[in-house]
Scaffold this motif. Structure first.
Motif, PDB file in Angstrom:
ATOM      1  N   THR A  93       0.924  -1.167  -0.200  1.00  0.00           N
ATOM      2  CA  THR A  93      -0.145  -0.027   0.059  1.00  0.00           C
ATOM      3  C   THR A  93       0.717   1.267   0.066  1.00  0.00           C
ATOM      4  OG1 THR A  93      -1.766  -1.318   1.185  1.00  0.00           O
ATOM      5  CG2 THR A  93      -1.791   1.292   1.379  1.00  0.00           C
ATOM      6  N   HIS A  94       0.448   2.093  -0.825  1.00  0.00           N
ATOM      7  CA  HIS A  94       1.275   3.556  -0.705  1.00  0.00           C
ATOM      8  C   HIS A  94       0.718   4.431  -0.301  1.00  0.00           C
ATOM      9  CE1 HIS A  94       3.815   2.025  -4.582  1.00  0.00           C
ATOM     10  NE2 HIS A  94       3.421   1.021  -3.734  1.00  0.00           N
ATOM     11  N   VAL A  95       1.211   5.248   0.597  1.00  0.00           N
ATOM     12  CA  VAL A  95       0.471   6.593   1.010  1.00  0.00           C
ATOM     13  C   VAL A  95       1.882   7.657   1.168  1.00  0.00           C
ATOM     14  CG1 VAL A  95       0.997   5.912   3.689  1.00  0.00           C
ATOM     15  CG2 VAL A  95      -0.901   7.558   2.899  1.00  0.00           C
ATOM     16  N   SER A  96       1.277   8.749   0.780  1.00  0.00           N
ATOM     17  CA  SER A  96       2.382  10.073   1.109  1.00  0.00           C
ATOM     18  C   SER A  96       2.018  10.999   2.026  1.00  0.00           C
ATOM     19  CB  SER A  96       2.630  10.982  -0.071  1.00  0.00           C
ATOM     20  OG  SER A  96       3.209  10.317  -1.317  1.00  0.00           O
ATOM     21  N   PHE A  97       2.925  11.531   3.236  1.00  0.00           N
ATOM     22  CA  PHE A  97       2.611  11.961   4.400  1.00  0.00           C
ATOM     23  C   PHE A  97       3.379  13.305   4.415  1.00  0.00           C
ATOM     24  CE2 PHE A  97       1.156   8.119   6.996  1.00  0.00           C
ATOM     25  CZ  PHE A  97      -0.213   8.442   6.779  1.00  0.00           C
ATOM     26  N   TYR A  98       2.984  14.445   4.800  1.00  0.00           N
ATOM     27  CA  TYR A  98       3.591  15.624   4.844  1.00  0.00           C
ATOM     28  C   TYR A  98       4.095  15.781   6.304  1.00  0.00           C
ATOM     29  CZ  TYR A  98       4.486  20.649   5.341  1.00  0.00           C
ATOM     30  OH  TYR A  98       5.513  21.644   5.615  1.00  0.00           O
ATOM     31  N   ILE A  99       5.180  15.656   6.464  1.00  0.00           N
ATOM     32  CA  ILE A  99       6.132  15.655   7.699  1.00  0.00           C
ATOM     33  C   ILE A  99       6.742  16.871   8.289  1.00  0.00           C
ATOM     34  CG2 ILE A  99       7.424  14.413   9.462  1.00  0.00           C
ATOM     35  CD1 ILE A  99       6.934  11.910   7.818  1.00  0.00           C
ATOM     36  N   PRO A 100       5.851  17.783   8.718  1.00  0.00           N
ATOM     37  CA  PRO A 100       6.886  19.288   8.894  1.00  0.00           C
ATOM     38  C   PRO A 100       7.981  19.367   9.689  1.00  0.00           C
ATOM     39  CG  PRO A 100       4.287  19.268   9.446  1.00  0.00           C
ATOM     40  CD  PRO A 100       4.718  17.917   9.343  1.00  0.00           C
ATOM     41  N   HIS A 101       8.088  18.221  10.664  1.00  0.00           N
ATOM     42  CA  HIS A 101       9.264  18.200  11.533  1.00  0.00           C
ATOM     43  C   HIS A 101      10.731  17.722  10.767  1.00  0.00           C
ATOM     44  CE1 HIS A 101       6.950  19.445  14.757  1.00  0.00           C
ATOM     45  NE2 HIS A 101       6.214  18.548  14.727  1.00  0.00           N
ATOM     46  N   ILE A 102      10.450  17.223   9.476  1.00  0.00           N
ATOM     47  CA  ILE A 102      12.036  16.865   8.745  1.00  0.00           C
ATOM     48  C   ILE A 102      12.659  18.181   8.558  1.00  0.00           C
ATOM     49  CG2 ILE A 102      12.701  16.099   6.545  1.00  0.00           C
ATOM     50  CD1 ILE A 102      10.185  14.577   6.215  1.00  0.00           C
ATOM     51  N   SER A 105      19.540  15.680   8.360  1.00  0.00           N
ATOM     52  CA  SER A 105      19.955  14.139   7.685  1.00  0.00           C
ATOM     53  C   SER A 105      19.686  13.068   8.540  1.00  0.00           C
ATOM     54  CB  SER A 105      21.570  14.266   7.398  1.00  0.00           C
ATOM     55  OG  SER A 105      22.576  14.612   8.655  1.00  0.00           O
ATOM     56  N   SER A 106      19.827  13.423   9.971  1.00  0.00           N
ATOM     57  CA  SER A 106      19.436  12.491  10.904  1.00  0.00           C
ATOM     58  C   SER A 106      17.793  12.262  10.683  1.00  0.00           C
ATOM     59  CB  SER A 106      19.430  12.908  12.495  1.00  0.00           C
ATOM     60  OG  SER A 106      20.732  13.295  12.795  1.00  0.00           O
ATOM     61  N   CYS A 107      17.140  13.116  10.400  1.00  0.00           N
ATOM     62  CA  CYS A 107      15.655  12.838   9.964  1.00  0.00           C
ATOM     63  C   CYS A 107      15.432  11.895   8.794  1.00  0.00           C
ATOM     64  CB  CYS A 107      14.752  14.070   9.781  1.00  0.00           C
ATOM     65  SG  CYS A 107      14.946  15.327  11.099  1.00  0.00           S
ATOM     66  N   LEU A 108      16.344  12.288   7.897  1.00  0.00           N
ATOM     67  CA  LEU A 108      16.419  11.301   6.803  1.00  0.00           C
ATOM     68  C   LEU A 108      16.771   9.946   6.803  1.00  0.00           C
ATOM     69  CD1 LEU A 108      17.866  13.851   3.918  1.00  0.00           C
ATOM     70  CD2 LEU A 108      15.442  13.372   4.644  1.00  0.00           C
ATOM     71  N   LYS A 119       7.605  -3.618  11.271  1.00  0.00           N
ATOM     72  CA  LYS A 119       8.129  -4.524  10.333  1.00  0.00           C
ATOM     73  C   LYS A 119       7.298  -4.539   9.176  1.00  0.00           C
ATOM     74  CE  LYS A 119      11.252  -6.156  12.730  1.00  0.00           C
ATOM     75  NZ  LYS A 119      12.820  -5.850  12.503  1.00  0.00           N
ATOM     76  N   GLY A 120       6.130  -3.886   9.162  1.00  0.00           N
ATOM     77  CA  GLY A 120       5.240  -3.931   7.903  1.00  0.00           C
ATOM     78  C   GLY A 120       5.456  -3.017   6.911  1.00  0.00           C
ATOM     79  N   VAL A 121       6.501  -1.909   7.356  1.00  0.00           N
ATOM     80  CA  VAL A 121       6.676  -1.078   6.256  1.00  0.00           C
ATOM     81  C   VAL A 121       8.030  -1.556   5.565  1.00  0.00           C
ATOM     82  CG1 VAL A 121       8.155   1.073   6.158  1.00  0.00           C
ATOM     83  CG2 VAL A 121       6.297   0.870   8.018  1.00  0.00           C
ATOM     84  N   GLN A 122       7.752  -1.395   4.112  1.00  0.00           N
ATOM     85  CA  GLN A 122       8.661  -1.972   3.304  1.00  0.00           C
ATOM     86  C   GLN A 122       9.730  -1.023   2.843  1.00  0.00           C
ATOM     87  OE1 GLN A 122       5.941  -3.401   0.031  1.00  0.00           O
ATOM     88  NE2 GLN A 122       5.218  -5.263   1.316  1.00  0.00           N
ATOM     89  N   ARG A 123       9.221   0.098   2.349  1.00  0.00           N
ATOM     90  CA  ARG A 123      10.222   1.344   1.845  1.00  0.00           C
ATOM     91  C   ARG A 123       9.831   2.625   2.406  1.00  0.00           C
ATOM     92  NH1 ARG A 123      10.240   0.219  -3.217  1.00  0.00           N
ATOM     93  NH2 ARG A 123       9.416   2.178  -4.051  1.00  0.00           N
ATOM     94  N   VAL A 124      10.667   3.587   2.831  1.00  0.00           N
ATOM     95  CA  VAL A 124      10.277   4.920   2.795  1.00  0.00           C
ATOM     96  C   VAL A 124      11.145   5.629   1.884  1.00  0.00           C
ATOM     97  CG1 VAL A 124      10.083   7.106   4.586  1.00  0.00           C
ATOM     98  CG2 VAL A 124       9.353   4.486   5.093  1.00  0.00           C
ATOM     99  N   THR A 125      10.620   6.788   1.009  1.00  0.00           N
ATOM    100  CA  THR A 125      11.394   7.620   0.177  1.00  0.00           C
ATOM    101  C   THR A 125      10.892   8.997   0.487  1.00  0.00           C
ATOM    102  OG1 THR A 125      11.376   6.085  -1.665  1.00  0.00           O
ATOM    103  CG2 THR A 125      12.069   8.110  -2.270  1.00  0.00           C
ATOM    104  N   VAL A 126      12.246   9.838   1.028  1.00  0.00           N
ATOM    105  CA  VAL A 126      11.863  11.007   1.862  1.00  0.00           C
ATOM    106  C   VAL A 126      12.269  12.238   0.546  1.00  0.00           C
ATOM    107  CG1 VAL A 126      12.197  12.610   3.431  1.00  0.00           C
ATOM    108  CG2 VAL A 126      12.244  10.302   4.066  1.00  0.00           C
ATOM    109  N   ASN A 127      11.514  12.923   0.407  1.00  0.00           N
ATOM    110  CA  ASN A 127      11.545  14.124  -0.310  1.00  0.00           C
ATOM    111  C   ASN A 127      11.983  15.433   0.863  1.00  0.00           C
ATOM    112  OD1 ASN A 127      11.464  16.640  -1.847  1.00  0.00           O
ATOM    113  ND2 ASN A 127      10.245  15.601  -3.173  1.00  0.00           N
ATOM    114  N   PHE A 128      13.274  15.909   0.791  1.00  0.00           N
ATOM    115  CA  PHE A 128      13.679  16.703   2.003  1.00  0.00           C
ATOM    116  C   PHE A 128      13.190  18.057   1.813  1.00  0.00           C
ATOM    117  CE2 PHE A 128      16.583  19.695   4.013  1.00  0.00           C
ATOM    118  CZ  PHE A 128      16.457  19.042   5.126  1.00  0.00           C
ATOM    119  N   SER A 129      13.147  18.723   0.577  1.00  0.00           N
ATOM    120  CA  SER A 129      12.513  19.853   0.079  1.00  0.00           C
ATOM    121  C   SER A 129      11.170  19.951   0.312  1.00  0.00           C
ATOM    122  CB  SER A 129      13.144  20.244  -1.253  1.00  0.00           C
ATOM    123  OG  SER A 129      12.417  19.405  -2.202  1.00  0.00           O
TER     124      SER A 129
END
Length: 812
Positions: A93-102, A105-108, A119-129
């Motif tokens: 399942t794919h979902v995009s969250f807006y996370i203001p606290h990013i 580099s530690s956040c990434l 364990k259910g999370v398969q992959r997270v791709t972060v758009n820093f900007s």
């Protein structure tokens, strides 16, 4: 970490860095400001993720404000999930969250290791900007609610607004407007209160009154320094924490130096330079807002119509009506042909689907879907025609993000632009110049040290240059899109301009699907057989299949079972209990090739060769003058899957030096592109996206033509409306002009910086004048690039009109 018992010494929280009011909250000899920060550390320690604290000092966000229990209970609601989830199947399942606290580099690092916490999370791709995280998870192991709660537990609570599902973010940049307003108010009043200082030497003012005005200026300068200038302090500090000097460092130094020097002056009975300091902040904020507005204009979160100039067939009153994507509404019934992209989420109402979701998930294995199941936008139908009932309007933002997602960008940017190299090293150069200048004036005239240093720090800023590059690229992309060429990104402009060899597909690219001359040779076909053949051909989007379907008289389309499309070979399937093949000689079992003019499609029914169709496609309107123009600038090649019967005509069209290759399979086309690149050539491949995916992906710039069918391929770097193909040379010229415009803006910015530094190092340039000149240069750069880009755009429009006029006079 301080461990002294002296209660007067403040201790910083190990997690977030805020001052601890008590030292009673400890764990592993670490002190925390609240139980929330301690809990986050405890979670990270439990899952062996404390490397989070090694990347940056105190990288966490304060957890003093606790999140109420069951805050995300609403995410258990299936209707709400359907609004938020972008894709869902049995495995992911794919979902995009807006996370203001990013923020670092530690956040990434932590977010990309979210799978260790859940364990259910398969992959997270972060758009820093953009402060966005694309999270892919398995609903058999976790849930949308649990993912949101885990993020919140470690200090990265997602911002979810169900009132706005178009991924708009809260107006965080509005703070810039407030800061600008405060700076402007204080700057104006400081200038007014400083006016009496000009008359001090003539004795027309009261010294006690002047002293009062100086302290009033000091009071007015405090909100400018401590509030309005925050944006520069935060940016500079963020860069320093990551170990590099960004372009805000010299600006901050100029503000701090001017502010401290002015305080010293006031205490010694002098006027100070609070007007200069507040002016620096005011005008710099104007420049920053201008820059932010520009980058927002260049954002690729635009409407999907800017990227997909395609239509889909809508079934209305049992008729197929080509409909553009913006006009698709919830409740419409869409006819999705074989190899077409599903443009909107919908429920299958007729037919059997075999969906390739590699565009969405990266998984190459197709999945079977039957009537009643949901299909998600971005999947490609691989097994005949299906009908779907749309349950959402076109999923524009997700389709757009898919095309621009980093994993799908197939061209490596091997060359780093000189603009970015300059921006990265500019601050060091500025600091060296400032240090040399300060050293020189320390030995000759110490009174000029501070005006020289502050002016240098303000005047020497690469903002204008960086802005010019981004603005020019973005404006050229918009001009191209107005003319229905939609490029993936700014890098594609450079790749298009650097082209040295052009490769065309023939069928569906040089030739159109309209005006085809179709003839049949072989056993006489009954109307029933013609109807079966047309029903099979209608499943495919290939121009030859469409021509055959139009040739065969058909009443009501018959259902096709087990339809398969073999790329570069043909199609087959069961119709009314008969197994039919349409394709090349090898695919249909033909033992010889007929010497006939045009493309050949063989027909076999129940594994018996029945006959063949010859299709002679007319060349696209306007293609002759285009090829004649291109011969003067570029070597060209044609790769065709058909026989060589068109060789003589193509040779007349494309000139004697053109390479013509026939009976080319998809693998052959790919191999030819690679061979050209091995010779050092920059290859542009233009195809229809059907059998050309490998070649389009391999080429330096791949352009996919599209008409009224939804056959867009993610392998391409751009999409071109087929009727605009005759304007190709003008598109290339515009992209070449883009490089010249950027170079011109670079020269102007360089002249500005050199001229400003010439006066600044002498200490004869006022810091206030420098602060005015910096945003003024940015504005002038933007105006210049805008006007030059528009001029080039008008030349492109004029060329396009000329091409349209030629079409009416030249018979194709």
């Amino acid at each position: 970490m301080a461990t002294t018992s002296d209660t007067n010494v403040q201790v910083a929280c190990y997690h977030c860095g805020e001052d601890c009011n008590t030292r009673n909250i400890t764990l592993e000899e670490k002190v925390f400001c609240c139980e929330g920060c301690k809990l986050v550390f405890e979670i990270l320690h439990q899952y062996d993720l404390c490397q989070y604290y090694d990347l940056n000092e105190n990288p966490g966000v304060s957890q003093r404000i606790t999140v109420r229990k069951d805050k995300f209970a609403f995410l258990d609601d299936e209707k709400i999930q359907q609004q938020l989830i972008q894709f869902r199947d049995d495995t992911q399942t794919h979902v995009s969250f807006y996370i203001p606290h990013i923020h670092c580099s530690s956040c990434l690092w932590l977010l990309e290791n979210l799978h260790k916490l859940d364990k259910g999370v398969q992959r997270v791709t972060v758009n820093f900007s953009k402060k966005e995280a694309l999270i892919i998870f398995s609903e058999t192991q976790t849930s949308l609610r649990h993912v949101a709660e885990v993020l919140t537990a470690i200090g990265y609570e997602p911002y979810i607004s169900l009132q706005d599902l178009q991924h708009k973010k809260p107006g965080v940049k509005r703070s810039l407007i407030y800061q600008l307003g405060v700076a402007g108010f204080c700057f104006g009043n400081i200038m007014l209160l400083s006016f009496p200082e000009y008359f001090t030497s003539s004795g027309h003012t009261d010294e006690s009154m002047n002293r009062m005005f100086r302290y009033m200026n000091l009071v007015l300068a405090l909100p400018v320094f401590f509030y309005s200038a925050q944006v520069f302090f935060k940016s500079a500090w963020s860069g320093l924490k990551h170990g590099f000097l960004n372009i805000d460092v010299p600006i901050v130094l100029a503000i701090v130096v001017t502010f401290i020097r002015s305080i010293v002056d006031v205490t010694q009975g002098q006027a100070g330079y609070f007007d200069s300091m507040s002016g620096i902040v005011f005008f710099m904020l104007i420049g920053r807002i201008l820059q932010d507005k520009t980058y927002q204009g260049l954002s690729f979160d635009r409407d999907y119509t800017a990227y997909f100039p395609i239509a889909v067939s809508v079934i209305k009153e049992e008729k197929e009506i080509p409909t553009t994507l913006p006009d698709i509404k919830t409740g419409d019934t869409l006819l999705i042909h074989n190899n077409e992209l599903v443009p909107a989420d919908g429920i299958i109402v007729r037919g059997k689907a075999l969906i390739d979701y590699s565009f969405v998930t990266g998984e190459a294995t197709p999945v079977n879907k039957s009537v009643g199941e949901i299909l998600y936008a971005g999947g490609r139908q691989l097994e005949g025609n299906i009908e779907i009932l749309t349950i959402k309007e076109v999923a524009q933002s997700y389709l757009t993000s898919l095309w621009n997602r980093d994993e799908l960008k197939n061209k490596e940017e091997k060359h780093v632009s000189f603009v970015h190299l300059l921006g990265r090293n500019f601050t060091w150069v500025v600091l060296v110049i400032a240090a040399i200048s300060a050293g020189y004036w320390a030995m000759h005239d110490p009174s000029r040290i501070w005006p020289a240093v502050t002016a240098i720090l303000i005047i020497a800023c690469p903002c204008a240059l960086l802005l010019a590059s981004s603005f020019t690229n973005g404006h050229i992309l918009r001009i191209l899109s107005r003319h229905q060429l939609y490029l993936r990104n700014a890098q594609a402009i450079e790749n298009l301009a650097n082209t040295t060899h052009i490769v065309f597909d023939k069928t569906g690219t040089l030739t159109g699907k309209t005006g085809s001359e179709v003839m049949y040779f072989g056993n006489t076909l009954t109307p029933f057989q013609e109807s079966m053949i047309a029903s099979l051909a209608l499943q495919s989007t290939h121009p030859l299949s469409k021509a055959i379907a139009g040739y065969c008289n058909i009443g009501t389309a018959m259902p096709v079972v087990d339809f398969i499309d073999y790329a570069g070979k043909g199609v087959c399937g069961w119709v009314q209990g008969n197994f039919i093949r349409l394709g090349n000689a090898e695919f249909t079992g033909a033992h010889r090739k007929e010497e006939v003019d045009g493309s050949i499609v063989y027909l076999s029914i129940n594994e018996k060769l029945t006959g063949l169709f010859t299709i002679r496609n007319n060349y696209r309107s306007g293609i002759r003058p285009l090829l004649k123009q291109l011969q003067q600038y570029y070597p060209m090649s044609v790769l065709s899957g058909d026989n060589d019967q068109e060789a003589v005509n193509l040779r007349k069209l494309m000139g004697p030096n053109t390479t013509l290759l026939f009976e080319q399979k998809p693998a052959d086309k790919l191999a030819y592109i690679i061979s050209l690149q091995n010779q050092g050539k920059k290859v542009m491949m233009i195809g229809d996206g059907l059998n050309d995916a490998g070649a389009l992906k391999q080429s330096d710039i791949g352009i996919s033509l599209t008409e009224d069918s939804n056959n867009f391929t993610p392998a391409s770097d751009g999409i071109l409306e087929a009727k605009q193909l005759p304007v190709l040379l003008s598109f290339i010229k515009l992209c070449k002009a883009n490089k010249r415009i950027i170079l011109a803006s670079f020269i102007l910015s360089l002249v500005y910086n050199i001229t400003g530094l010439f006066f600044a190092v002498q200490g004869i340039l006022s810091p206030l004048v420098a602060a005015i000149l910096m945003p003024a240069s940015s504005i002038s750069i933007v105006l210049m690039t805008f006007l030059l880009s528009e001029w080039q755009g008008k030349k492109l429009a004029s060329s396009a009109l000329s091409q349209m006029s030629d079409k009416n006079h030249i018979s194709d």
